[in-house]
Enzyme design. Structure first.
Site, PDB file in Angstrom:
ATOM      1  N   LYS A  42      -6.153 -12.251   7.216  1.00 52.04           N
ATOM      2  CA  LYS A  42      -4.924 -13.006   7.583  1.00 52.04           C
ATOM      3  C   LYS A  42      -4.890 -14.117   6.411  1.00 52.04           C
ATOM      4  CE  LYS A  42      -8.159 -15.771  10.647  1.00 52.04           C
ATOM      5  NZ  LYS A  42      -8.396 -16.112  12.053  1.00 52.04           N
ATOM      6  N   ARG A 140      -7.472 -20.374  24.272  1.00 57.98           N
ATOM      7  CA  ARG A 140      -6.224 -20.105  23.036  1.00 57.98           C
ATOM      8  C   ARG A 140      -5.250 -19.200  23.560  1.00 57.98           C
ATOM      9  NH1 ARG A 140      -7.933 -19.077  16.784  1.00 57.98           N
ATOM     10  NH2 ARG A 140      -8.859 -17.368  18.080  1.00 57.98           N
ATOM     11  N   TYR A 265      -0.468 -43.357 -10.092  1.00 51.88           N
ATOM     12  CA  TYR A 265       0.386 -44.133  -9.241  1.00 51.88           C
ATOM     13  C   TYR A 265      -0.431 -45.298  -8.810  1.00 51.88           C
ATOM     14  CZ  TYR A 265       3.523 -40.044  -8.630  1.00 51.88           C
ATOM     15  OH  TYR A 265       4.613 -39.139  -8.874  1.00 51.88           O
ATOM     16  N   MET A 313       1.504 -34.176  -7.434  1.00 54.63           N
ATOM     17  CA  MET A 313       1.712 -32.677  -6.691  1.00 54.63           C
ATOM     18  C   MET A 313       1.398 -31.501  -7.795  1.00 54.63           C
ATOM     19  SD  MET A 313       5.326 -31.407  -5.563  1.00 54.63           S
ATOM     20  CE  MET A 313       5.673 -32.594  -4.301  1.00 54.63           C
TER      21      MET A 313
END
Ligand SMILES: *Cc1c(COP(=O)(O)O)cnc(C)c1O
Length: 386
Positions: A42, A140, A265, A313
């Site tokens: 998955k 679940r 930053y 980023m």
């Protein structure tokens, strides 16, 4: 084979398919004879690339592939018409026709969906394959522990055009006592069904950790995920595995700054001495945890270069001051197998305050995937938005 496909950037994931093959063979060797292995791929094979690793797994000991979403199942089906694919998650009613048309083995935990699948299979002139999920405490998904649920499960076995291929549950791995209670509850459901003549080929409850730590929970099928990739989550048992994934980049810029100057930053890191700062072209949009600031490091020339300042980023900065003879374009290993001072995925998870599966499954489509076999590059896969 040389790398003909350009990567368009210096940051990429390298996946060693020989490690994946080694790991599934180790799992096959450790499993009881005849146990069905559903290899869990998955989340794009835990970030490794489901399409590329699927055949390696199937050719080296897996019997089946397991995924979480219908989209994952359909993508695999498109490329691999004959591999058995177990969809371990639920599918919304509206999409059940795709399940039946594409011979996906569907997990179900309610009679209404079983009826719908049976009807669809009749319409398409086929047989729907299902695994019944039983909730033994995880809460679940799965049939609850009630007499009505048992009656519904029995009805499912009687539906036409539908075959119950398996019944399964999932351990919360809370404590040995609770594992045992969940396991016994699961066996009780199987016994109650069998007493009513409802039998199916596969019974399974073990994921990676439970397979390695509690081999007695194998029954006749297991669902290993993490260990396929060489991620060792177990505590009691042991299996020799090889981490298949590494994450690499190259120094894109070098700055020489004076004591007292800031970096990034808010200048959240300030030089306590005259320093050499390296810029690396990867960031949190590649799936690297932003909270690795002040904790993470990359390995350059086998030495640790600490991440400094806020992770951006797309780029981040490291302190190169103590590393001799560094140059623009030198390799920096972001995740390695732990050798040569590299940060392995287990250690990265601990630093980021998460688990190994999150570290790899959060890797985004942006970094290209470079596949290696016998030490040579065999394939390069660029994401949709690289
Ligand atoms: C993800 C998953 C697995 C595999 O888990 P690992 O811990 O990676 O081995 C097995 N079973 C189910 C139901 C899952 O969702």
């Amino acid at each position: 084979m040389s790398m003909k496909q350009p990567l368009f950037r210096d940051t990429f994931l390298e996946i060693d398919l020989d490690c994946i093959a080694f790991n599934i063979r180790q799992i096959r060797a450790a499993a009881n004879p005849g146990v069905c292995i559903a290899a869990v791929i998955k989340a794009n094979g835990y970030g490794h690339g489901a399409l590329e690793i699927a055949p390696v797994l199937m050719e080296n000991g897996a019997d089946m592939l397991a995924v979480a979403t219908l989209g994952e199942a359909l993508e695999l089906r498109q490329h691999y018409p004959s591999y058995p694919i177990l969809l371990m998650g639920l599918t919304p009613d509206d999409y059940l026709p795709y399940v039946v048309k594409n011979q996906i083995i569907q997990t179900i935990d309610r009679l209404s969906q079983a009826r719908r699948l049976s009807q669809l299979a009749f319409e398409y002139g086929t047989t729907a394959l299902v695994h019944i999920k039983v909730d033994t405490g995880f809460h679940r998904i799965g049939f609850p522990d009630t007499p009505q649920a048992l009656e519904e499960m029995k009805e499912i076995f009687a539906l036409p055009n539908l075959t119950v291929q398996g019944i399964f549950s999932h351990l919360a791995l809370t404590s040995e006592e609770e594992n045992e209670r969940q396991f016994q509850r699961f066996l009780d459901v199987i016994s109650a069904l069998e007493a009513a003549g409802c039998r199916c080929p596969y019974h399974h409850i073990a994921d990676s950790i439970s397979f390695v730590d509690y081999p007695e929970y194998q029954l006749n099928m297991i669902r290993p995920g993490a260990i396929l990739y060489g991620l060792k989550g177990f505590h009691i048992g042991h299996l020799d595995l090889k981490q298949a994934l590494s994450f690499k980049t190259k120094i894109s810029h070098i700055s020489h700054i004076k004591k007292g100057e800031g970096v990034g930053y808010d200048y959240l890191w300030r030089a306590e001495r005259d320093s050499i700062i390296g810029t690396l072209p990867f960031g949190y949009a590649d799936g690297y945890p932003r909270n690795m600031r002040d904790k993470g490091f990359v390995s350059i020339h086998g030495q640790k270069a600490p991440l400094i300042g806020v992770l951006c980023m797309d780029q981040c900065m490291v302190d190169l001051t103590d590393i001799a003879d560094v140059h623009l374009g030198d390799e920096a290993i972001i995740y390695g197998n732990g050798e040569h001072g590299t940060l392995d995925i287990d250690s990265a998870a601990k630093l980021a305050g998460t688990n190994k599966n999150e570290i790899v499954s959060r890797l985004t489509a942006r970094p290209p995937r470079v596949y290696k076999k016998d030490g040579a590059i065999t394939k390069v896969v660029l994401g949709e938005h690289f």
